[in-house]
Enzyme design. Structure first.
Site, PDB file in Angstrom:
ATOM      1  N   THR A 124     -49.433 -32.137 -49.192  1.00 40.11           N
ATOM      2  CA  THR A 124     -50.824 -32.400 -49.558  1.00 40.11           C
ATOM      3  C   THR A 124     -51.602 -31.108 -49.814  1.00 40.11           C
ATOM      4  OG1 THR A 124     -50.793 -34.406 -48.231  1.00 40.11           O
ATOM      5  CG2 THR A 124     -52.948 -33.523 -48.785  1.00 40.11           C
ATOM      6  N   GLY A 127     -57.910 -31.805 -52.593  1.00 37.36           N
ATOM      7  CA  GLY A 127     -58.133 -32.522 -53.841  1.00 37.36           C
ATOM      8  C   GLY A 127     -56.898 -33.202 -54.397  1.00 37.36           C
ATOM      9  N   ILE A 155     -52.079 -29.925 -42.631  1.00 40.96           N
ATOM     10  CA  ILE A 155     -50.691 -29.642 -42.252  1.00 40.96           C
ATOM     11  C   ILE A 155     -50.561 -29.614 -40.732  1.00 40.96           C
ATOM     12  CG2 ILE A 155     -48.747 -28.081 -42.501  1.00 40.96           C
ATOM     13  CD1 ILE A 155     -49.771 -29.482 -45.110  1.00 40.96           C
ATOM     14  N   ASN A 237     -39.983 -41.760 -47.038  1.00 34.04           N
ATOM     15  CA  ASN A 237     -39.515 -43.105 -46.698  1.00 34.04           C
ATOM     16  C   ASN A 237     -39.240 -43.205 -45.201  1.00 34.04           C
ATOM     17  OD1 ASN A 237     -39.596 -44.345 -49.241  1.00 34.04           O
ATOM     18  ND2 ASN A 237     -37.610 -43.507 -49.803  1.00 34.04           N
ATOM     19  N   GLY A 337     -64.426 -54.584 -22.786  1.00 28.82           N
ATOM     20  CA  GLY A 337     -65.871 -54.448 -22.745  1.00 28.82           C
ATOM     21  C   GLY A 337     -66.286 -52.984 -22.722  1.00 28.82           C
ATOM     22  N   GLU A 361     -48.853 -40.237 -44.717  1.00 33.69           N
ATOM     23  CA  GLU A 361     -47.545 -40.658 -45.241  1.00 33.69           C
ATOM     24  C   GLU A 361     -47.715 -41.638 -46.412  1.00 33.69           C
ATOM     25  OE1 GLU A 361     -45.847 -38.638 -43.991  1.00 33.69           O
ATOM     26  OE2 GLU A 361     -45.207 -38.869 -41.927  1.00 33.69           O
TER      27      GLU A 361
END
Length: 378
Positions: A124, A127, A155, A237, A337, A361
């Site tokens: 990743t 953006g 990361i 996967n 509660g 993921e």
């Protein structure tokens, strides 16, 4: 058909014992202090959890994906944060074991399977989240070296890990132009952003990984040029199954804690278990988790068998299980509660930790897209 073997039962019991004694008593403290327990991770590595489905040659446990989901569910009952990081580390180890050269495997795996060295998975970017094929980090060949420049975002383990698997662009050809690289943590030009202030997952560091002309040997290319995106997706996967199992573990712990609380809590002249609406909520939580667990086991079996529908089933299991786990944990707060809102009970931590599982993921919207596209493309 989904009954566990005796070996699997023994595996789950071993992990449960470790998680109960070494992780659970410290989970709230680690969360509050944002402490990354690398010493306890090394203990997990000594028990074989650093290379769960890596081969035995360099210290892996050579277990199946069906075995691995049992490990991550038991770990997550103690702390979803630590379980999830161990999943990410195992993705890195698996990629090296699966795609690395003999030299790469011999160099990195022995200390990674024991978790003496930790690993981070770097896909990743700022953006560039769900559209991972559009990543912009670059790797330029310069003689016997590659030069990497770019920034990776969100990361896990960044700043602590000894090795980063970085997906970087070597050609401007979309997904086919992405390659994977082994970047040592002490590389010159490698730096890290501040630890992110997060809703959950506070017991593991999450930082940017910043590469400013990082030079690595050409031999640190993992696989061949252009194969990085495919390798990263294959790793995901399995990562999706693992994070689904982490969600089930957190949700299961919340369910068990809620059932015990309703039996003990006195109101309206007796225990809260006399209130049918509350018992029905327990049943809904149980049914949701059990249905997700069944789908997860089917998906793991499909990945083990390399079945044609494995990608679809992994996506299904990830979405269904992460939703079910979060809903169970959120319902547990309601059943407790006001006490459920207090950190002392640990339920609000589970909710905070599990919420991100519906995002990472591959977001659950992307999981639906994978399944939907499979239907319309037939």
């Amino acid at each position: 058909m989904l009954e566990l073997t005796e070996d699997q039962k023994a595996l789950a019991e071993m992990v449960r014992d470790f998680a109960t004694t070494r992780i659970a008593p410290n989970a709230l403290d680690w969360d509050e202090r944002q402490h990354f327990p690398v010493d306890v991770l090394a203990e997990a590595g000594q028990l074989g959890m650093g290379g769960i489905y890596a081969g035995e040659e360099f210290g892996g446990s050579a277990l199946t994906r069906s075995d691995a989901i049992l490990v991550f569910e038991e770990l997550a009952k103690a702390c979803p944060t630590i379980s999830a990081y161990i999943s990410i580390h195992n993705m890195v180890v698996w990629m090296i074991d699966q795609f690395g050269t003999p030299e790469q495997r011999a160099q990195w795996l022995p200390e990674m399977t024991t978790m003496q060295n930790l690993g981070s998975y770097c896909l990743t970017e700022p953006g560039i989240g769900s559209d991972a094929a559009a990543l912009t980090t670059r790797a330029r060949r310069d003689g016997d070296e590659y030069v990497l420049s770019g920034v990776k975002q969100f990361i896990s383990g960044a700043g602590t890990s000894a090795l980063y698997i970085v997906m970087a662009r070597t050609e401007d050809t979309g997904a086919r132009g992405i390659s994977a690289f082994l970047v040592p943590g002490d590389s010159q030009g490698l730096s890290f952003g501040p630890n992110e202030k997060k809703m959950g997952w506070k017991a593991q560091p999450t930082r940017q990984v910043i590469m400013d002309g990082v030079r690595i040997p050409a031999g640190n290319l993992l696989g061949a040029e252009g194969q990085g995106f495919s390798m990263a997706m294959q790793a995901l996967n399995g990562g999706r199954l693992n994070i689904a199992a982490c969600s089930l573990g957190g949700g299961q712990h919340a369910l068990e804690q809620s059932a015990a609380y309703l039996k003990e809590r006195q109101a309206f002249g007796g225990p809260l278990t006399r209130q049918e609406a509350l018992v029905f909520k327990l049943a809904e939580m149980d049914m949701g988790l059990e249905a997700a667990r069944s789908l997860l086991r089917r998906a793991a079996a499909a990945l083990d068998a390399k079945a044609p529908d494995r990608v679809r089933l992994c996506a299904m299991a990830k979405k269904v299980a992460t939703d079910a786990g979060f809903e169970a944990a959120n319902s547990a707060i309601q059943l407790h509660g006001g006490y459920g809102y207090l950190s002392d009970y640990g339920l609000e931590k589970i909710v905070r930790d599990l919420r991100v599982h519906q995002i990472l993921e591959g977001t659950n919207e992307i999981m639906s897209l994978i399944v939907g596209r499979g239907l319309v493309d037939k």
